[in-house]
Scaffold this motif. Structure first.
Motif, PDB file in Angstrom:
ATOM      1  N   LYS A   1     -16.243 -16.130  22.711  1.00 52.56           N
ATOM      2  CA  LYS A   1     -15.000 -16.911  22.723  1.00 52.56           C
ATOM      3  C   LYS A   1     -15.281 -18.369  23.048  1.00 52.56           C
ATOM      4  O   LYS A   1     -14.722 -19.279  22.415  1.00 52.56           O
ATOM      5  CB  LYS A   1     -14.037 -16.313  23.749  1.00 52.56           C
TER       6      LYS A   1
ATOM      7  N   TYR B   1      -7.287  -7.997  15.413  1.00 52.51           N
ATOM      8  CA  TYR B   1      -6.689  -9.281  15.029  1.00 52.51           C
ATOM      9  C   TYR B   1      -7.592 -10.440  15.423  1.00 52.51           C
ATOM     10  O   TYR B   1      -7.857 -11.351  14.629  1.00 52.51           O
ATOM     11  CB  TYR B   1      -5.319  -9.422  15.685  1.00 52.51           C
ATOM     12  N   GLN B   2      -8.076 -10.421  16.677  1.00 54.38           N
ATOM     13  CA  GLN B   2      -8.925 -11.497  17.153  1.00 54.38           C
ATOM     14  C   GLN B   2     -10.245 -11.525  16.404  1.00 54.38           C
ATOM     15  O   GLN B   2     -10.757 -12.579  16.034  1.00 54.38           O
ATOM     16  CB  GLN B   2      -9.188 -11.329  18.654  1.00 54.38           C
ATOM     17  N   ARG B   3     -10.808 -10.346  16.163  1.00 56.79           N
ATOM     18  CA  ARG B   3     -12.076 -10.285  15.430  1.00 56.79           C
ATOM     19  C   ARG B   3     -11.933 -10.886  14.033  1.00 56.79           C
ATOM     20  O   ARG B   3     -12.800 -11.618  13.562  1.00 56.79           O
ATOM     21  CB  ARG B   3     -12.556  -8.831  15.366  1.00 56.79           C
ATOM     22  N   LYS B   4     -10.844 -10.543  13.358  1.00 61.80           N
ATOM     23  CA  LYS B   4     -10.627 -11.060  12.007  1.00 61.80           C
ATOM     24  C   LYS B   4     -10.544 -12.588  12.020  1.00 61.80           C
ATOM     25  O   LYS B   4     -11.139 -13.259  11.160  1.00 61.80           O
ATOM     26  CB  LYS B   4      -9.335 -10.474  11.422  1.00 61.80           C
ATOM     27  N   GLN B   5      -9.826 -13.145  12.990  1.00 54.57           N
ATOM     28  CA  GLN B   5      -9.709 -14.605  13.104  1.00 54.57           C
ATOM     29  C   GLN B   5     -11.071 -15.244  13.330  1.00 54.57           C
ATOM     30  O   GLN B   5     -11.421 -16.252  12.700  1.00 54.57           O
ATOM     31  CB  GLN B   5      -8.771 -14.973  14.248  1.00 54.57           C
ATOM     32  N   TRP B   6     -11.825 -14.666  14.248  1.00 53.56           N
ATOM     33  CA  TRP B   6     -13.127 -15.231  14.589  1.00 53.56           C
ATOM     34  C   TRP B   6     -14.116 -15.119  13.443  1.00 53.56           C
ATOM     35  O   TRP B   6     -14.910 -16.030  13.213  1.00 53.56           O
ATOM     36  CB  TRP B   6     -13.682 -14.534  15.838  1.00 53.56           C
TER      37      TRP B   6
ATOM     38  N   GLU C   1     -13.374 -15.215  10.312  1.00 53.16           N
ATOM     39  CA  GLU C   1     -12.996 -16.231   9.334  1.00 53.16           C
ATOM     40  C   GLU C   1     -13.485 -17.606   9.752  1.00 53.16           C
ATOM     41  O   GLU C   1     -13.931 -18.408   8.910  1.00 53.16           O
ATOM     42  CB  GLU C   1     -11.472 -16.232   9.157  1.00 53.16           C
ATOM     43  N   LYS C   2     -13.425 -17.891  11.057  1.00 49.24           N
ATOM     44  CA  LYS C   2     -13.896 -19.190  11.550  1.00 49.24           C
ATOM     45  C   LYS C   2     -15.410 -19.318  11.451  1.00 49.24           C
ATOM     46  O   LYS C   2     -15.945 -20.372  11.102  1.00 49.24           O
ATOM     47  CB  LYS C   2     -13.453 -19.394  12.998  1.00 49.24           C
TER      48      LYS C   2
END
Length: 295
Positions: free
Chosen positions: A161, A186-191, A193-194
């Motif tokens: 993080k 949800y958090q994994r998917k966002q990360w 993508e980044k």
């Protein structure tokens, strides 16, 4: 089936597990007496006759010895793993890394997660079994990625993080292994993508094994459980009855090959469902689809 194969089946490990628990674990015997169950001779198909276990005692029989049972107590601080348990940990870690395309040619940075019974120890032993080049302990791993030509980084959710929030480059890194059980979909998917690279997750329980009870393969479609080490059930949390196939509920884990503490029908607090059909990665082990982790 030859004799060696018979000795390595879940049923054979289950028999050894019950014998050890009946002889060494007073609390387990008490629980069995309370529900009027004699565990002698119970097969895995009859495991639901045994009581549920809410937690694993922090202090095992080995932690009360004046002298360490093995060098493992020094290797892992105060956590008393036996040599054979460390070998199981290494084997499962190796399978996890291999399933996510880590090879001998990879360069693995293990940035943190070594404290106490930390999951980094298992990843380290698995990488050694693969003969992967390993770099360890980096408070700011983004500073050394390019220096060592790191292709894979294993670290806890908190450090990952921080990496993302700082906006640091991932350099030569091609994938991440998250050594915490708290990273949700949800958090994994966002990360992902980044970062532009995959993040693989694992499930672990302190007192049983804080990493590689189950892990994601490269398909990221559920957690694989090695059934020769961990037997799984799903129960209805209200009735505590075993749920039918593919039905959601709370996951129970039985550590078939754990001896320094007993973990039989241990409640995990993880909710989801078990799938029996094979994963596209080729693994024949059952998969657990995590829906929600209860605290």
């Amino acid at each position: 089936m030859d004799q060696k194969a018979k000795e390595n089946t879940p049923e054979a490990y289950w028999k050894q597990c019950l014998e050890w628990a009946a002889e060494k674990d007073y609390s387990f015997r008490q629980c069995c007496n309370m529900v009027n169950v004699k565990p002698d001779g119970l097969s895995l198909a009859q495991i639901d006759r045994l009581p549920l276990q809410v937690s694993v005692e922090a202090a095992s029989v080995f932690s009360r010895l004046n002298l360490p049972a093995s060098s493992i107590s020094r290797f892992l601080g105060t956590t008393p793993y036996l040599m054979e348990e460390m070998q199981i940990w290494a084997e499962n870690s190796e399978s996890w890394l291999r399933s996510c395309d880590v090879t001998r040619a990879s360069v693995l940075l293990i940035a943190d997660g070594f404290s106490g019974e930390g999951p980094a120890w298992g990843v380290l032993k698995g990488a050694e079994a693969l003969q992967t080049t390993v770099v360890t302990v980096a408070p700011e791993p983004w500073e050394v990625i390019d220096d060592y030509g790191v292709t894979v980084c294993a670290l806890t959710e908190s450090l990952l993080k921080e990496w993302i929030h700082r906006g640091e480059s991932i350099g030569t890194c091609q994938s991440f292994f998250c050594l915490s059980s708290d990273l949700n979909d949800y958090q994994r998917k966002q990360w992902q993508e980044k970062l532009g690279v995959p993040i693989y997750r694992q499930l672990g329980l302190p007192g049983v094994q804080s990493s590689v009870i189950a892990w994601e393969c490269s398909n990221q479609q559920g957690y694989h459980f090695p059934i020769d080490s961990f037997w799984t059930e799903v129960i209805n949390p209200q009735t505590q009855q075993v749920s039918s196939s593919d039905e959601s509920g709370e996951l129970l884990v039985t550590a078939l090959r754990r001896r320094s503490t007993t973990a039989i029908r241990l409640r995990t607090g993880w909710y989801g469902r078990l799938l029996e059909e094979p994963c596209r990665c080729g693994s024949q082990w059952p998969r657990f689809i995590l829906a929600e982790k209860c605290v």
